[in-house]
Design an enzyme around this catalytic site. Structure first.
Site, PDB file in Angstrom:
ATOM      1  CG  LEU A 148      48.897  44.741  26.830  1.00  0.00           C
ATOM      2  CD1 LEU A 148      47.571  45.479  26.770  1.00  0.00           C
ATOM      3  CD2 LEU A 148      49.773  45.308  27.941  1.00  0.00           C
ATOM      4  CG  ASP A 149      50.554  38.756  30.749  1.00  0.00           C
ATOM      5  OD1 ASP A 149      51.408  38.385  29.914  1.00  0.00           O
ATOM      6  OD2 ASP A 149      50.832  39.060  31.920  1.00  0.00           O
ATOM      7  CE  LYS A 150      42.269  33.829  27.426  1.00  0.00           C
ATOM      8  NZ  LYS A 150      42.017  32.369  27.584  1.00  0.00           N
ATOM      9  CB  THR A 152      46.978  42.463  31.004  1.00  0.00           C
ATOM     10  OG1 THR A 152      47.581  41.698  32.054  1.00  0.00           O
ATOM     11  CG2 THR A 152      47.300  43.933  31.210  1.00  0.00           C
ATOM     12  NE  ARG A 247      49.946  37.800  35.905  1.00  0.00           N
ATOM     13  CZ  ARG A 247      49.674  36.758  35.134  1.00  0.00           C
ATOM     14  NH1 ARG A 247      49.893  36.811  33.821  1.00  0.00           N
ATOM     15  NH2 ARG A 247      49.198  35.654  35.669  1.00  0.00           N
TER      16      ARG A 247
END
Length: 319
Positions: A148-150, A152, A247
């Site tokens: 997961l993105d930082k 998120t 995104r």
């Protein structure tokens, strides 16, 4: 998924990736093929790594202009800088949703980087996992199979054994892992639908991803959950797992995520949306076959507190 059939998913600056060059890239120059297969890295960086021996093709280091014919084994092996001990256990609190001898399911908070990389060589989920379960030191990537993105929040699964990791990677490749997200997007998104648009590195802004014709296949399903005056709460389901996929896809529709500093907007006309400090994206449900017994398992977590507070504020104003 034929293009990367032997691939273990990686973070933007991870240190170990391996795959087989697919037949459809046969005839390309090596640097061109590498750019297709590793869109998270620039071509100049890949060329440099190839010259320095960090990228091996069938165990060797051919020139960047060499042709590929398909079937070659590519290994990208990039250790962190020698002055940095990236993969050390760190006592970082984890919200464990489920754990047995095969799996750990984590509810990741926003702000926590998943894997050490450029600028984030410590304080990551990987460091926390090695402290929580020392056995993960014997599993590649400490068992991490997706990211997961930082900024998120939400559910992420980690394998505690090599067989479990191999099986989870196979499920990700087969697109049978069910990953559901809540996303708050700008504007009035209508109904439900599917975004089937390939994603790759932005052609001129290398820190961004974009919908590009030569990108990797990416498919997101979405459905409207709740409408507000200037934004829409959407449930998104990933069929693929590309970097920044939701995104990028929502921005491609003209409805970028609230709080997204890369793909979003600076001003929306609502101070509450503009003040939200991260992309409004939360992985609330994860479903997969348990790698040991094959049983279908589903986990859910509540919406992250900051995300829920934003929605409460919007509802409280009658919007």
């Amino acid at each position: 998924m034929n293009e990367r059939a032997d691939y273990i998913p990686a973070d933007d600056d991870d240190s170990l990736e391996a795959l087989t060059i697919p037949a459809e890239l046969g005839g390309l120059r090596l640097d061109q093929a590498l750019a297709r297969l590793f869109p998270q890295h620039s071509r100049s960086r890949l060329q440099s790594w190839l010259k320095e021996g960090f990228i091996r093709i069938d165990g060797g280091s051919p020139g960047v202009r060499s042709k590929v014919w398909g079937g070659e084994c590519v290994e990208l092996d990039l250790p962190p800088p020698p002055e940095v001990a990236a993969e050390l256990p760190e006592d970082i609190p984890l919200q464990v949703v489920f754990e047995d001898e095969h799996l750990i399911v984590i509810d990741k908070p926003a702000g926590l980087v998943v894997h050490p990389g450029s600028g984030n060589w410590s304080g990551t989920l990987l460091n926390a996992l090695l402290h929580h379960a020392p056995v993960l030191a014997g599993v590649p990537r400490a068992g991490i199979v997706h990211r997961l993105d930082k900024d998120t929040s939400g559910l992420l699964v980690v394998a505690k054994t090599l067989p479990a990791q191999t099986e989870l990677v196979r499920q990700l490749q087969a697109r049978t892992v069910k990953r559901h997200y809540w996303a708050l997007v700008h504007g009035g998104l209508e109904g439900s639908g599917v975004v089937d648009a390939p994603i790759g590195r932005h052609p001129s802004q290398r820190t961004r991803m974009a919908v590009v014709g030569n990108g990797r296949a990416a498919l997101t399903r979405y459905a409207v959950v709740e409408r507000f005056a200037r934004c829409t709460l959407v449930e998104c389901r990933l069929e693929t797992g590309r970097t920044h996929q939701i995104r990028v896809h929502m921005a491609h529709l003209g409805h970028a995520l609230v709080g997204d500093p890369v793909y979003g907007r600076a001003r929306s006309g609502d101070a509450r949306l503009d003040a939200f400090p991260r992309q409004a994206l939360h992985a609330f449900q994860l479903g997969l076959r348990h790698p040991h017994d094959g049983q279908e398992r589903v986990w859910q977590v509540p919406m992250a507190a900051d995300f829920a507070a934003l929605l409460d504020a919007l509802r409280g104003r009658g919007q």
